[in-house]
Scaffold this motif. Structure first.
Motif, PDB file in Angstrom:
ATOM      1  N   ARG A   1      79.017 -99.284  23.701  1.00 11.04           N
ATOM      2  CA  ARG A   1      79.071-100.748  23.646  1.00 11.04           C
ATOM      3  C   ARG A   1      80.486-101.270  23.894  1.00 11.04           C
ATOM      4  N   ILE A   2      80.566-102.429  24.492  1.00 11.75           N
ATOM      5  CA  ILE A   2      81.810-102.957  25.007  1.00 11.75           C
ATOM      6  C   ILE A   2      82.797-103.353  23.916  1.00 11.75           C
ATOM      7  N   ASP A   3      82.305-103.671  22.707  1.00 11.92           N
ATOM      8  CA  ASP A   3      83.218-104.071  21.630  1.00 11.92           C
ATOM      9  C   ASP A   3      83.697-102.886  20.791  1.00 11.92           C
ATOM     10  N   ASP A   4      83.317-101.676  21.192  1.00 11.76           N
ATOM     11  CA  ASP A   4      83.727-100.476  20.456  1.00 11.76           C
ATOM     12  C   ASP A   4      85.031 -99.952  21.057  1.00 11.76           C
ATOM     13  N   THR A   5      86.152-100.161  20.365  1.00 12.54           N
ATOM     14  CA  THR A   5      87.464 -99.706  20.849  1.00 12.54           C
ATOM     15  C   THR A   5      87.960 -98.484  20.082  1.00 12.54           C
ATOM     16  N   THR A   6      87.057 -97.824  19.368  1.00 10.52           N
ATOM     17  CA  THR A   6      87.455 -96.599  18.667  1.00 10.52           C
ATOM     18  C   THR A   6      87.625 -95.463  19.681  1.00 10.52           C
ATOM     19  N   VAL A   7      88.231 -94.376  19.226  1.00  8.70           N
ATOM     20  CA  VAL A   7      88.487 -93.236  20.103  1.00  8.70           C
ATOM     21  C   VAL A   7      87.176 -92.592  20.545  1.00  8.70           C
ATOM     22  N   THR A   8      87.045 -92.362  21.842  1.00  5.35           N
ATOM     23  CA  THR A   8      85.900 -91.645  22.395  1.00  5.35           C
ATOM     24  C   THR A   8      86.251 -90.165  22.481  1.00  5.35           C
ATOM     25  N   ASN A   9      85.432 -89.332  21.880  1.00  5.18           N
ATOM     26  CA  ASN A   9      85.679 -87.893  21.896  1.00  5.18           C
ATOM     27  C   ASN A   9      84.990 -87.255  23.094  1.00  5.18           C
ATOM     28  N   MET A  10      85.469 -86.067  23.457  1.00  6.31           N
ATOM     29  CA  MET A  10      84.926 -85.372  24.616  1.00  6.31           C
ATOM     30  C   MET A  10      83.474 -84.965  24.378  1.00  6.31           C
ATOM     31  N   SER A  11      82.622 -85.324  25.335  1.00 11.02           N
ATOM     32  CA  SER A  11      81.219 -84.937  25.274  1.00 11.02           C
ATOM     33  C   SER A  11      80.751 -84.621  26.689  1.00 11.02           C
ATOM     34  N   SER A  12      79.558 -84.062  26.787  1.00 11.37           N
ATOM     35  CA  SER A  12      79.027 -83.691  28.097  1.00 11.37           C
ATOM     36  C   SER A  12      78.755 -84.903  28.970  1.00 11.37           C
ATOM     37  N   ARG A  13      78.833 -86.111  28.399  1.00 14.09           N
ATOM     38  CA  ARG A  13      78.648 -87.338  29.164  1.00 14.09           C
ATOM     39  C   ARG A  13      79.714 -87.489  30.251  1.00 14.09           C
ATOM     40  N   PHE A  14      80.876 -86.836  30.052  1.00  4.06           N
ATOM     41  CA  PHE A  14      81.976 -86.948  31.002  1.00  4.06           C
ATOM     42  C   PHE A  14      82.161 -85.676  31.835  1.00  4.06           C
ATOM     43  N   ILE A  15      81.145 -84.831  31.896  1.00  4.57           N
ATOM     44  CA  ILE A  15      81.172 -83.622  32.715  1.00  4.57           C
ATOM     45  C   ILE A  15      80.049 -83.715  33.741  1.00  4.57           C
ATOM     46  N   ALA A  16      80.391 -83.525  35.019  1.00  6.50           N
ATOM     47  CA  ALA A  16      79.402 -83.680  36.088  1.00  6.50           C
ATOM     48  C   ALA A  16      79.540 -82.547  37.088  1.00  6.50           C
ATOM     49  N   ASP A  17      78.452 -82.294  37.823  1.00  5.44           N
ATOM     50  CA  ASP A  17      78.471 -81.289  38.885  1.00  5.44           C
ATOM     51  C   ASP A  17      79.449 -81.718  39.972  1.00  5.44           C
TER      52      ASP A  17
ATOM     53  N   GLY B   1      80.076 -75.766  40.691  1.00  3.08           N
ATOM     54  CA  GLY B   1      81.035 -75.975  39.611  1.00  3.08           C
ATOM     55  C   GLY B   1      80.904 -77.360  39.000  1.00  3.08           C
ATOM     56  N   GLN B   2      81.632 -77.582  37.930  1.00  7.32           N
ATOM     57  CA  GLN B   2      81.642 -78.870  37.256  1.00  7.32           C
ATOM     58  C   GLN B   2      83.080 -79.368  37.123  1.00  7.32           C
ATOM     59  N   ALA B   3      83.220 -80.644  36.777  1.00  6.18           N
ATOM     60  CA  ALA B   3      84.536 -81.243  36.591  1.00  6.18           C
ATOM     61  C   ALA B   3      84.470 -82.244  35.451  1.00  6.18           C
ATOM     62  N   PHE B   4      85.599 -82.407  34.769  1.00  9.49           N
ATOM     63  CA  PHE B   4      85.697 -83.402  33.707  1.00  9.49           C
ATOM     64  C   PHE B   4      86.145 -84.725  34.313  1.00  9.49           C
ATOM     65  N   LEU B   5      85.419 -85.807  34.039  1.00 11.44           N
ATOM     66  CA  LEU B   5      85.679 -87.109  34.643  1.00 11.44           C
ATOM     67  C   LEU B   5      86.736 -87.849  33.828  1.00 11.44           C
ATOM     68  N   SER B   6      87.989 -87.520  34.079  1.00  9.47           N
ATOM     69  CA  SER B   6      89.087 -88.076  33.283  1.00  9.47           C
ATOM     70  C   SER B   6      89.253 -89.572  33.497  1.00  9.47           C
ATOM     71  N   THR B   7      88.932 -90.076  34.701  1.00 12.18           N
ATOM     72  CA  THR B   7      89.067 -91.510  34.950  1.00 12.18           C
ATOM     73  C   THR B   7      88.114 -92.304  34.065  1.00 12.18           C
ATOM     74  N   LEU B   8      86.859 -91.864  34.001  1.00 10.00           N
ATOM     75  CA  LEU B   8      85.897 -92.537  33.131  1.00 10.00           C
ATOM     76  C   LEU B   8      86.295 -92.410  31.673  1.00 10.00           C
ATOM     77  N   PHE B   9      86.822 -91.264  31.302  1.00 12.95           N
ATOM     78  CA  PHE B   9      87.180 -91.004  29.911  1.00 12.95           C
ATOM     79  C   PHE B   9      88.339 -91.877  29.451  1.00 12.95           C
ATOM     80  N   ASN B  10      89.297 -92.142  30.344  1.00 16.92           N
ATOM     81  CA  ASN B  10      90.517 -92.862  29.952  1.00 16.92           C
ATOM     82  C   ASN B  10      90.570 -94.310  30.410  1.00 16.92           C
TER      83      ASN B  10
END
Length: 596
Positions: free
Chosen positions: A514-530, A471-480
């Motif tokens: 990048r660290i100076d980007d404070t815009t909203v991050t949208n959901m992508s597969s980057r935050f989904i892991a096995d 299964g997979q899970a959404f990494l909410s800690t990294l996302f928020n």
């Protein structure tokens, strides 16, 4: 006795003003209290009559009445009121609950053996009601803690007033069960039931469910020779449509909130709080199950395999409504769902002696699910989920636990921006909800548990491991906590990867933008892991004895001691991140018992 000071330190800040560090011993010495009392009366009555040995008539009736009162008083001298206005210091909260319930049943059963035929039948009815009445009020403003009675308060909190709620749920059921067996080889079970409940709409208060089960004891057949390898074999099949009544009591009815502060020429003002659905139907599941039970090697090895298929129709969903209607959602019957899966359970006795026993066991489950008959009815709901970064979607053919996101190719080493993959496979720096696809599923391919138990002369040890794979899970800690951090939130406690793990200069190979980007991050597969996990769920070690001179000397019949441990270790492809408010816990406890 040394005097206890209330304020231990004052911190003066140009931005936030004066902050006080208070002494907890001060609050401990105040006249505050938190108390409650409860009174419950329970009466159960049962009568049974047997006109003949094969026939039994039994009736039951139970009544429960309860009263509960809770009072919480906070002295005006408490530190939490240090900077509160004088007339608002101190508080008193009181809640009162009155509850009553009854349940009754009447059933008639008949059972008899006619030669090679065995028949059992039972029929009856059940009724029940649960009622509760809750009232709550709060008073504030005490000049002294000598008297906590609400008469000595200055009034209610600003905008506050007493509140109350009444709940009543009624159920009625009628049922009939029939069992038949022939030579202990062929078995048949049939159940018919009609259930009515007030939690469903007045248009559909009752629902009829049924089930049919067939069994074949192959080991009792004449052609089955007794041997030391295969000792028991049974084939099973069952089909039926169980219902589900686990719903809110007021789901089918409209609920209004009355406002006493806005009177009009027609009486009290009322707004719709919950829009009921009088046509609400029972959520039914048509289920089929095929099973095989086997025992081998003098009953040392036991195996159980089941394959099941379920169809739930209709589903019960909360559908969002426009704010102009005065409500947020309405329960509706929309669409259906299919489930199918395989379960396996096995155990083997390695050692079987009077003073020693060693058993190992394991189970496995594989389940798949999908929606159907939804069509485009919930497309607006899905669109809202894409806009609001929600993981819930409703599509025909899709899993209810699927994880939806836009595919990501990672962070561009030159710019620090995220690269997204469109549905056609091309790359872009622009996130578009239209490119959303299924990137995983929180339901694992397989999950289950395995363990072992060992006993020797009073000593015992039991261990249970649980696992999940695929299964997979959404990494909410990294996302928020690593991204989606605004300029204002930067000064608060954040995950350290928000500083060390993000892209900083051209050429950096980083997982986060990048660290100076404070815009909203949208959901992508980057935050989904096995999400593959193995954990020791339970471990217990103990000793028990019923012999010994020291037991006799104290007049005891037995002594036992046991140590328990829960979640002692965990191995996972995802680091467990639960934060400081609700950290991952490992529990260890012990017990000692002496029986006289």
């Amino acid at each position: 006795m040394e005097k206890v000071e209330q304020v231990m330190e004052e911190i003066i800040s140009a931005t936030s003003g004066t902050q006080y560090i208070t002494n907890p011993l001060w609050d401990f010495n105040q006249s505050s209290y938190d108390k409650s009392n409860q009174l419950t009366f329970v009466n159960n009555f049962q009568i049974e009559y047997r006109p003949i040995s094969e026939l039994r008539i039994r009736g039951k009736f139970g009544l429960t009445v309860g009263r509960y009162n809770a009072q919480v008083f906070k002295s005006p001298e408490m530190s939490e009121f240090l900077t509160t206005e004088v007339l608002k210091k101190g508080s008193y909260n009181e809640s009162n609950t009155k509850s009553s319930s009854y349940d009754g049943s009447l059933d008639i059963s008949y059972g008899k053996t006619f030669g090679e035929h065995t028949v059992n039948a039972i029929g009856g009815m059940q009724i029940s009601e649960n009622q509760s009445n809750l009232s709550i009020f709060q008073a504030i403003g005490y000049s002294s803690d000598m008297f906590s009675n609400p008469n000595f308060s200055n009034g209610y909190p600003e905008g506050g007033k007493p509140s109350s709620s009444i709940s009543r749920i009624r159920h009625a059921s009628y049922y009939a069960n029939f069992n038949y067996g022939y030579q202990l080889r062929y078995l048949l079970d049939f159940n018919l039931r009609s259930d009515g409940s007030s939690v469903y709409g007045v248009d559909n208060p009752f629902s009829t469910t049924w089930s049919l089960g067939l069994g074949w004891n192959i080991h009792n057949e004449s052609f089955f020779r007794q041997n030391n390898i295969l000792n028991y074999m049974k084939l099973r099949y069952s089909v039926g449509n169980p219902g589900n009544a686990n719903l809110n009591a007021k789901m089918a009815n409209s609920v209004y909130t009355y406002y006493t502060s806005y009177p009009n020429m027609f009486g009290l003002s009322a707004l719709v709080k919950t829009w009921g659905n009088s046509g609400l139907k029972w959520q039914r599941t048509n289920e089929q199950n095929w099973g095989l039970d086997v025992e081998m090697f003098q009953n040392r090895l036991r195996l159980n395999v089941d394959y099941f298929r379920k169809k739930t129709d209709p589903l019960l969903l909360d559908i969002d409504f426009p704010p102009s209607s005065g409500i947020t959602s309405v329960p509706m019957n929309i669409g259906a769902m299919r489930n199918q899966g395989v379960t396996f359970t096995g155990s083997y006795i390695i050692i079987r002696k009077p003073d020693m026993n060693w058993t190992v066991n394991a189970n496995l489950r594989h389940i798949t699910s999908e929606y159907y008959n939804i069509g485009d009815l919930l497309e607006k709901y899905n669109e809202k989920g894409r806009t609001n970064q929600s993981l819930i979607r409703y599509y025909d053919g899709a899993s209810p636990t699927a994880l939806y996101a836009v595919r990501s190719a990672g962070i561009d080493p030159m710019t620090g921006n995220e690269i997204f993959i469109r549905k056609d496979g091309s790359y872009t720096f622009k996130w578009d909800s239209a490119d959303e696809v299924i990137c995983g599923d929180s339901t694992p391919d397989i999950e289950g548990a395995f363990g072992s138990s060992f006993y020797w002369k009073g000593f015992s040890i039991n261990a249970i491991f649980s696992y999940r794979y695929g299964g997979q899970a959404f990494l909410s800690t990294l996302f928020n906590k690593v991204e989606n951090i605004s300029d204002v939130q930067v000064k608060y406690n954040q995950d350290k990867r928000a500083l060390y793990g993000r892209w900083q200069k051209p050429g950096d190979i980083a997982k986060f933008k990048r660290i100076d980007d404070t815009t909203v991050t949208n959901m992508s597969s980057r935050f989904i892991a096995d999400d593959n996990t193995l954990e020791l769920s339970t471990l217990s070690v103990g000793y028990e004895t019923t012999t010994g001179k020291w037991l006799q000397s104290i007049g005891a019949s037995s002594f036992n001691v046991r140590i328990y441990g829960n979640n002692l270790f965990r191995l996972s492809t995802i680091k467990e991140e639960r934060g400081i408010d609700y950290p991952f816990s490992r529990k260890i406890s012990a017990s000692i018992g002496v029986r006289f």
